[in-house]
Design a protein around this motif. Structure first.
Motif, short mmCIF file in Angstrom:
data_model
loop_
_atom_site.label_atom_id
_atom_site.label_comp_id
_atom_site.label_asym_id
_atom_site.label_seq_id
_atom_site.Cartn_x
_atom_site.Cartn_y
_atom_site.Cartn_z
N ARG A 1 0.84 -1.19 0.00
CA ARG A 1 0.00 0.00 0.00
C ARG A 1 0.88 1.25 0.00
N ASP B 1 -10.28 -2.10 1.81
CA ASP B 1 -10.34 -2.08 0.35
C ASP B 1 -11.62 -1.39 -0.12
N THR C 1 -12.02 -0.82 -3.36
CA THR C 1 -12.14 -1.17 -4.78
C THR C 1 -12.98 -2.42 -4.98
N ASP D 1 -4.13 -9.32 -2.75
CA ASP D 1 -3.97 -8.48 -3.94
C ASP D 1 -4.04 -9.30 -5.22
N TYR E 1 -7.69 -7.45 -5.07
CA TYR E 1 -7.42 -6.01 -5.11
C TYR E 1 -7.15 -5.53 -6.53
N THR E 2 -7.82 -4.44 -6.90
CA THR E 2 -7.66 -3.89 -8.25
C THR E 2 -6.97 -2.53 -8.26
N GLY E 3 -6.57 -2.05 -7.10
CA GLY E 3 -5.91 -0.76 -7.02
C GLY E 3 -4.42 -0.88 -7.31
N ALA E 4 -3.70 0.21 -7.01
CA ALA E 4 -2.26 0.24 -7.24
C ALA E 4 -1.57 -0.66 -6.22
N SER E 5 -0.91 -1.68 -6.71
CA SER E 5 -0.19 -2.63 -5.87
C SER E 5 0.93 -3.23 -6.70
N ARG F 1 0.45 4.20 -5.42
CA ARG F 1 -0.05 3.65 -4.16
C ARG F 1 -0.20 4.74 -3.11
N GLU G 1 -3.30 6.88 -3.85
CA GLU G 1 -4.52 6.22 -3.39
C GLU G 1 -4.61 6.27 -1.87
#
Length: 352
Positions: free
Chosen positions: A132, A220, A222, A306, A310-314, A339, A342
């Motif tokens: 994160r 989360d 997302t 993830d 998880y669909t975010g920045a990772s 990350r 976000e």
């Protein structure tokens, strides 16, 4: 006028504010985080300014201290009350109360340490830094405060229960499991006698991975429209149920450290209190397992969440599941910037 200074700030504190920025920057903390000087004449007093410099580490320290006091206190009451088994055959606690005690400790600790992000756990702190937007520069000072908080929490619990420990084990007698009359397990973890070190290591990795996966799910926004975050003020209560559930379902074999600070800090405290060398050598030098395994579990748990959800920045959502980032500094920095962007959008992480 220096535009880095808050409007209305007395000129006599201008140099102090710059010093605050320098100290926070060296500690890896956000130098531009707002000062919280809302108390009566807080601007004119020294301590509010000092506290504002270290506000996140101090909050993390106190949160861990409180969590350990609740958790170790639950174990102490369940164990030491057995000394009165003839008068009170049901004692004053069992494994259920221990699991709930640690759950309550984590919940209250999160409330106490809100300003810090309330990680209370070096393994979770590292997982948030890896997957994160938590800054890697903050990790050392957070680690220090978490270990110190657990150390102090154990000492305070011991001070409260020292008479009961003497009554249970004998005046001045301090023993380590599996010895008869042992009380070190109030503060630190040991595996059951039938559990080999390899199995204990797996158990700690498993439990910490489950904990990390659960924490990532709760944070989360997302997934499913952020359904897990729909009632963000309930996060501490949710953590109570998660931690109590892990203890109830997977805690028996190793006493579920799931937190390097929660075990190592009290272990150092117990050394000072006279529990002896066996604290480090018993169970095939078990002390390293609750120190190392939670880090492994947290990294694996974060990766699993993830990878599947998880669909975010990772990093997991980067080239080759993040492996490509290891060979490209620019790609890694771009991913980390995303990350952190976000991260800062989440209300509970602003300024952390």
């Amino acid at each position: 006028m220096d535009d880095t200074l808050p409007l209305g700030r007395p000129s006599s504190f201008r140099s102090d504010y710059k010093l605050r920025q320098r100290i926070r920057q060296r500690l890896g903390l956000d130098p531009k985080a707002p000062e919280k000087l809302n108390g009566y004449r807080a601007e004119e007093n020294l301590w509010p300014h000092i506290r504002s410099i270290f506000q996140e580490p101090m909050a993390e320290f106190l949160g861990v201290t409180v969590a350990v006091m609740f958790g170790c206190g639950a174990v102490a009451q369940a164990l030491l009350s057995k000394a009165q088994a003839e008068s009170y055959p049901d004692n004053y606690g069992d494994w259920g109360t221990v699991s709930f005690g640690w759950g309550f400790g984590i919940m209250i600790g999160i409330y106490v340490a809100g300003d810090s992000g309330a990680y209370l756990n070096p393994a979770l702190t590292l997982a948030h830094a890896v997957y994160r937007g938590f800054s890697l520069r903050k990790v050392p000072v957070y680690f220090f405060c978490q270990f110190l908080g657990a150390f102090v929490g154990a000492l305070l619990t011991y001070a409260n229960y020292v008479s009961a420990i003497d009554f249970y084990a004998g005046n001045g007698i301090r023993r380590v499991p599996p010895a008869e009359g042992a009380t070190a397990q109030i503060f630190v973890t040991f595996p059951q006698t039938f559990v080999p070190v390899a199995s204990a290591f797996f158990s700690e990795v498993f439990a910490t991975g489950l904990l990390t996966l659960s924490v990532f799910a709760l944070k989360d926004d997302t997934s499913n429209g952020g359904i897990a975050r729909a009632s963000n003020n309930w996060f501490p209560l949710k953590m109570f149920f998660i931690y109590a559930a892990i203890g109830t379902c997977y805690g028996w074999e190793t006493a579920f450290a799931t937190n390097p600070a929660r075990d190592f800090g009290p272990r150092v405290a117990c050394s000072i209190l006279g529990y002896g060398e066996a604290l480090w050598t018993n169970a095939e030098y078990y002390f390293w397992v609750p120190l190392v395994a939670p880090f492994v579990g947290a990294i694996l748990g974060g990766f699993i969440y993830d990878f599947f959800v998880y669909t975010g920045a990772s990093p997991v959502n980067g080239p080759w599941l993040g492996i490509g980032l290891l060979f490209s500094r620019s790609e890694e920095q771009t991913n980390r910037d995303a990350r952190q962007e976000e991260w800062q959008k989440l209300p509970e992480h602003q300024g952390n």
